[in-house]
Design a protein around this motif. Structure first.
Motif, PDB file in Angstrom:
ATOM      1  N   THR A 193       0.845  -1.191   0.000  1.00  0.00           N
ATOM      2  CA  THR A 193       0.000   0.000   0.000  1.00  0.00           C
ATOM      3  C   THR A 193       0.878   1.239   0.000  1.00  0.00           C
ATOM      4  O   THR A 193       2.071   1.192   0.299  1.00  0.00           O
ATOM      5  CB  THR A 193      -0.920   0.054   1.233  1.00  0.00           C
ATOM      6  OG1 THR A 193      -1.792   1.188   1.129  1.00  0.00           O
ATOM      7  CG2 THR A 193      -0.127   0.184   2.523  1.00  0.00           C
ATOM      8  N   GLY A 194       0.247   2.352  -0.312  1.00  0.00           N
ATOM      9  CA  GLY A 194       0.984   3.625  -0.302  1.00  0.00           C
ATOM     10  C   GLY A 194       0.668   4.372   0.983  1.00  0.00           C
ATOM     11  O   GLY A 194       0.331   3.767   2.002  1.00  0.00           O
ATOM     12  N   GLY A 195       0.789   5.727   0.926  1.00  0.00           N
ATOM     13  CA  GLY A 195       0.565   6.536   2.116  1.00  0.00           C
ATOM     14  C   GLY A 195       1.846   6.585   2.944  1.00  0.00           C
ATOM     15  O   GLY A 195       2.869   6.013   2.568  1.00  0.00           O
ATOM     16  N   SER A 196       1.768   7.213   4.109  1.00  0.00           N
ATOM     17  CA  SER A 196       2.976   7.392   4.945  1.00  0.00           C
ATOM     18  C   SER A 196       3.111   6.309   6.011  1.00  0.00           C
ATOM     19  O   SER A 196       4.219   5.955   6.398  1.00  0.00           O
ATOM     20  CB  SER A 196       2.885   8.765   5.618  1.00  0.00           C
ATOM     21  OG  SER A 196       1.651   8.830   6.335  1.00  0.00           O
ATOM     22  N   THR A 197       1.989   5.733   6.466  1.00  0.00           N
ATOM     23  CA  THR A 197       2.047   4.800   7.595  1.00  0.00           C
ATOM     24  C   THR A 197       2.942   3.585   7.352  1.00  0.00           C
ATOM     25  O   THR A 197       3.706   3.196   8.237  1.00  0.00           O
ATOM     26  CB  THR A 197       0.627   4.319   7.958  1.00  0.00           C
ATOM     27  OG1 THR A 197      -0.198   5.463   8.158  1.00  0.00           O
ATOM     28  CG2 THR A 197       0.623   3.450   9.199  1.00  0.00           C
ATOM     29  N   ASP A 213      -2.759   0.788  -5.028  1.00  0.00           N
ATOM     30  CA  ASP A 213      -3.186   2.011  -5.705  1.00  0.00           C
ATOM     31  C   ASP A 213      -1.988   2.902  -5.963  1.00  0.00           C
ATOM     32  O   ASP A 213      -0.902   2.674  -5.421  1.00  0.00           O
ATOM     33  CB  ASP A 213      -4.256   2.756  -4.888  1.00  0.00           C
ATOM     34  CG  ASP A 213      -3.698   3.413  -3.641  1.00  0.00           C
ATOM     35  OD1 ASP A 213      -4.152   4.525  -3.316  1.00  0.00           O
ATOM     36  OD2 ASP A 213      -2.809   2.823  -3.002  1.00  0.00           O
ATOM     37  N   ARG A 223      -0.920   7.180  -7.209  1.00  0.00           N
ATOM     38  CA  ARG A 223      -1.312   8.540  -7.594  1.00  0.00           C
ATOM     39  C   ARG A 223      -0.877   8.770  -9.034  1.00  0.00           C
ATOM     40  O   ARG A 223       0.169   8.255  -9.445  1.00  0.00           O
ATOM     41  CB  ARG A 223      -0.633   9.568  -6.679  1.00  0.00           C
ATOM     42  CG  ARG A 223      -1.129   9.503  -5.216  1.00  0.00           C
ATOM     43  CD  ARG A 223      -0.300   8.535  -4.384  1.00  0.00           C
ATOM     44  NE  ARG A 223      -0.736   8.502  -3.007  1.00  0.00           N
ATOM     45  CZ  ARG A 223      -0.188   9.190  -2.009  1.00  0.00           C
ATOM     46  NH1 ARG A 223       0.801  10.009  -2.279  1.00  0.00           N
ATOM     47  NH2 ARG A 223      -0.651   9.094  -0.783  1.00  0.00           N
ATOM     48  N   ASN A 242       3.508   6.519  -4.782  1.00  0.00           N
ATOM     49  CA  ASN A 242       3.599   5.382  -3.852  1.00  0.00           C
ATOM     50  C   ASN A 242       4.766   4.479  -4.239  1.00  0.00           C
ATOM     51  O   ASN A 242       5.490   3.979  -3.380  1.00  0.00           O
ATOM     52  CB  ASN A 242       2.294   4.588  -3.875  1.00  0.00           C
ATOM     53  CG  ASN A 242       1.173   5.316  -3.171  1.00  0.00           C
ATOM     54  OD1 ASN A 242       1.414   6.189  -2.336  1.00  0.00           O
ATOM     55  ND2 ASN A 242      -0.060   4.983  -3.509  1.00  0.00           N
ATOM     56  N   GLY A 299      -3.718   0.488   3.970  1.00  0.00           N
ATOM     57  CA  GLY A 299      -3.736   1.515   5.000  1.00  0.00           C
ATOM     58  C   GLY A 299      -5.174   1.995   5.129  1.00  0.00           C
ATOM     59  O   GLY A 299      -6.085   1.455   4.491  1.00  0.00           O
ATOM     60  N   LEU A 300      -5.381   2.995   5.955  1.00  0.00           N
ATOM     61  CA  LEU A 300      -6.733   3.521   6.165  1.00  0.00           C
ATOM     62  C   LEU A 300      -6.648   5.027   6.283  1.00  0.00           C
ATOM     63  O   LEU A 300      -5.839   5.554   7.070  1.00  0.00           O
ATOM     64  CB  LEU A 300      -7.333   2.942   7.446  1.00  0.00           C
ATOM     65  CG  LEU A 300      -8.771   3.313   7.760  1.00  0.00           C
ATOM     66  CD1 LEU A 300      -9.728   2.552   6.853  1.00  0.00           C
ATOM     67  CD2 LEU A 300      -9.098   3.056   9.223  1.00  0.00           C
ATOM     68  N   HIS A 304     -11.328   5.575   3.933  1.00  0.00           N
ATOM     69  CA  HIS A 304     -11.030   5.026   2.601  1.00  0.00           C
ATOM     70  C   HIS A 304      -9.832   4.087   2.710  1.00  0.00           C
ATOM     71  O   HIS A 304      -9.038   4.166   3.655  1.00  0.00           O
ATOM     72  CB  HIS A 304     -10.749   6.146   1.596  1.00  0.00           C
ATOM     73  CG  HIS A 304      -9.339   6.633   1.570  1.00  0.00           C
ATOM     74  ND1 HIS A 304      -8.917   7.743   2.261  1.00  0.00           N
ATOM     75  CD2 HIS A 304      -8.220   6.141   0.948  1.00  0.00           C
ATOM     76  CE1 HIS A 304      -7.626   7.935   2.045  1.00  0.00           C
ATOM     77  NE2 HIS A 304      -7.181   6.978   1.266  1.00  0.00           N
ATOM     78  N   CYS A 305      -9.699   3.165   1.748  1.00  0.00           N
ATOM     79  CA  CYS A 305      -8.500   2.332   1.661  1.00  0.00           C
ATOM     80  C   CYS A 305      -8.131   2.226   0.182  1.00  0.00           C
ATOM     81  O   CYS A 305      -9.010   2.450  -0.684  1.00  0.00           O
ATOM     82  CB  CYS A 305      -8.728   0.961   2.269  1.00  0.00           C
ATOM     83  SG  CYS A 305     -10.066   0.017   1.525  1.00  0.00           S
ATOM     84  N   ALA A 306      -6.903   1.874  -0.137  1.00  0.00           N
ATOM     85  CA  ALA A 306      -6.380   1.994  -1.489  1.00  0.00           C
ATOM     86  C   ALA A 306      -6.824   3.373  -1.980  1.00  0.00           C
ATOM     87  O   ALA A 306      -6.667   4.331  -1.215  1.00  0.00           O
ATOM     88  CB  ALA A 306      -6.882   0.849  -2.367  1.00  0.00           C
ATOM     89  N   LYS A 332      -6.854   8.463  13.300  1.00  0.00           N
ATOM     90  CA  LYS A 332      -7.534   7.406  12.538  1.00  0.00           C
ATOM     91  C   LYS A 332      -8.563   6.658  13.394  1.00  0.00           C
ATOM     92  O   LYS A 332      -9.269   5.786  12.900  1.00  0.00           O
ATOM     93  CB  LYS A 332      -6.494   6.392  12.028  1.00  0.00           C
ATOM     94  CG  LYS A 332      -5.405   6.957  11.115  1.00  0.00           C
ATOM     95  CD  LYS A 332      -5.944   7.278   9.751  1.00  0.00           C
ATOM     96  CE  LYS A 332      -4.877   7.873   8.851  1.00  0.00           C
ATOM     97  NZ  LYS A 332      -3.803   6.945   8.494  1.00  0.00           N
TER      98      LYS A 332
HETATM   99  C1  6PG Z   1      -2.643   6.356  -0.860  1.00  0.00           C
HETATM  100  C2  6PG Z   1      -2.930   5.116  -0.068  1.00  0.00           C
HETATM  101  C3  6PG Z   1      -4.091   5.347   0.863  1.00  0.00           C
HETATM  102  C4  6PG Z   1      -3.468   5.370   2.248  1.00  0.00           C
HETATM  103  C5  6PG Z   1      -4.343   6.115   3.232  1.00  0.00           C
HETATM  104  C6  6PG Z   1      -3.618   6.318   4.549  1.00  0.00           C
HETATM  105  O1  6PG Z   1      -2.208   6.262  -1.993  1.00  0.00           O
HETATM  106  O2  6PG Z   1      -2.786   7.425  -0.268  1.00  0.00           O
HETATM  107  O3  6PG Z   1      -2.858   3.950  -0.634  1.00  0.00           O
HETATM  108  O4  6PG Z   1      -5.104   4.424   0.823  1.00  0.00           O
HETATM  109  O5  6PG Z   1      -3.259   4.069   2.702  1.00  0.00           O
HETATM  110  O6  6PG Z   1      -4.645   7.371   2.674  1.00  0.00           O
HETATM  111  O7  6PG Z   1      -2.545   7.153   4.306  1.00  0.00           O
HETATM  112  P1  6PG Z   1      -1.486   7.507   5.464  1.00  0.00           P
HETATM  113  O8  6PG Z   1      -0.821   6.233   5.826  1.00  0.00           O
HETATM  114  O9  6PG Z   1      -0.551   8.488   4.842  1.00  0.00           O
HETATM  115  O10 6PG Z   1      -2.274   8.086   6.612  1.00  0.00           O
END
Ligand code: 6PG
Length: 296
Positions: free
Chosen positions: A31-35, A59, A61, A71, A127-128, A133-135, A188
């Motif tokens: 997954t992407g995001g920062s977590t 997913d 961007r 990501n 992530g969430l 939302h996810c993905a 969260k």
């Molecule tokens: C993305 C992620 C998205 C991410 C959540 C949580 O591309 O942004 O795949 O689903 O998991 O937005 O993002 P954080 O971990 O940054 O809070």
């Protein structure tokens, strides 16, 4: 069965689970995001058979791969660039092509790898978002109704970064052998409760994640679990005595919470209400009486 674990170090647990899945399986979705960044950094130094393993993405961007919002770019910095020996095959989503051209290309990649069958991902990490939302499946968006395609484009994401997205659909996600959420932080907590303690609801897309295999794990840190229903009141007196087979570290919330969510945490000398005090260790071979008395 959804297994919810509240851990002091959920990123470490996620890295370990990813390593096991990669050593036992072939296809893992990141997954992407920062977590997840910390989990990927830990994974980079773990013993993993990377050869003949494939990393996919849940997913992306719609930006070039070297863009700081990418990501794929994040995974390169946190994991791939740190690998010294063998490396996995990496199937990134070509977000730079735009939401629908990118989605078509990735749909073809999945069919090339898995044929017409739903993709057999061994482990899929999610992530969430604070909106549950996810993905890149955002609340009440048409992407949630997709039942045929494995990948779709998302023109207007519900949250920053405000760029179009490419995302796996629910059919592709729920076909995974195992799904694991990694979620941390008090910001969260409300989304966690909506996603994992409420009913399936398109306004909380993560609540629609239900792997056909049933194997769903939610890794949380204590702040992230703050809104999850606590055992605050139920009339139950349960007592069991057994000898511990390994040293066990106790923390207040974890005991009760995990004890009700997994049988591996049946650990307490005596537990009456919240007066559990600081973490303590029960050494191997100790006789342990687990007792809980509370009211729902
Ligand atoms: C993305 C992620 C998205 C991410 C959540 C949580 O591309 O942004 O795949 O689903 O998991 O937005 O993002 P954080 O971990 O940054 O809070």
């Amino acid at each position: 069965m959804t297994k919810t674990l509240v851990l002091e170090d959920p990123a470490g647990a996620a890295a370990e689970r990813l390593a096991v899945a990669l050593n036992e399986g072939s296809h893992v979705v990141l997954t992407g995001g920062s977590t997840p960044r910390a989990a990927y950094e830990r994974l980079a130094s773990m013993e993993v058979e990377w050869e003949n393993r494939t990393l996919w993405f849940g997913d992306e961007r719609c930006v070039p791969p070297d863009d700081e919002r990418s990501n794929f770019g994040m995974v390169c910095k946190a994991l791939l660039d740190r690998l010294t020996g063998a490396t996995p095959a990496v199937r990134r989503m070509p977000g730079e092509l735009g939401p629908w051209k990118g989605a078509d290309a990735y749909e073809n990649d999945l069919h090339a790898a898995f044929g017409d069958e739903p993709p057999q991902f061994d482990l899929l990490l999610l992530g969430l978002g604070p909106d549950a939302h996810c993905a890149s499946l955002f609340p009440n968006q048409p992407a949630l109704d997709e039942r045929e395609r494995l990948v779709v484009g998302v023109e207007r994401p519900g949250l920053a970064p405000e760029v179009p997205r490419v995302t796996l659909t629910l059919p592709a996600i729920n076909a995974a052998t195992e799904i694991m959420f990694l979620v941390t932080g008090a910001d969260k907590a409300a989304a966690v409760a909506r996603a994992f303690a409420g009913k399936a609801d398109p306004s909380a897309p993560a609540s629609l994640v239900a792997p056909a295999s049933g194997a769903l794990t939610v890794l949380l840190d204590p702040p992230g679990s703050n809104w999850m229903p606590r055992v605050t009141q139920f009339d139950l007196s349960l007592s069991r005595t057994f000898r511990t087979r390994q040293s066990i570290v106790l923390t207040p919330q974890l005991d009760i919470f995990n004890a009700l969510n997994s049988n591996t945490a049946l650990t307490q000398v005596t537990t009456y209400g919240p007066a559990l005090g600081n973490p303590s260790t029960i050494l191997t071979g100790r006789l342990v009486r687990f007792q809980i008395k509370a009211q729902f």
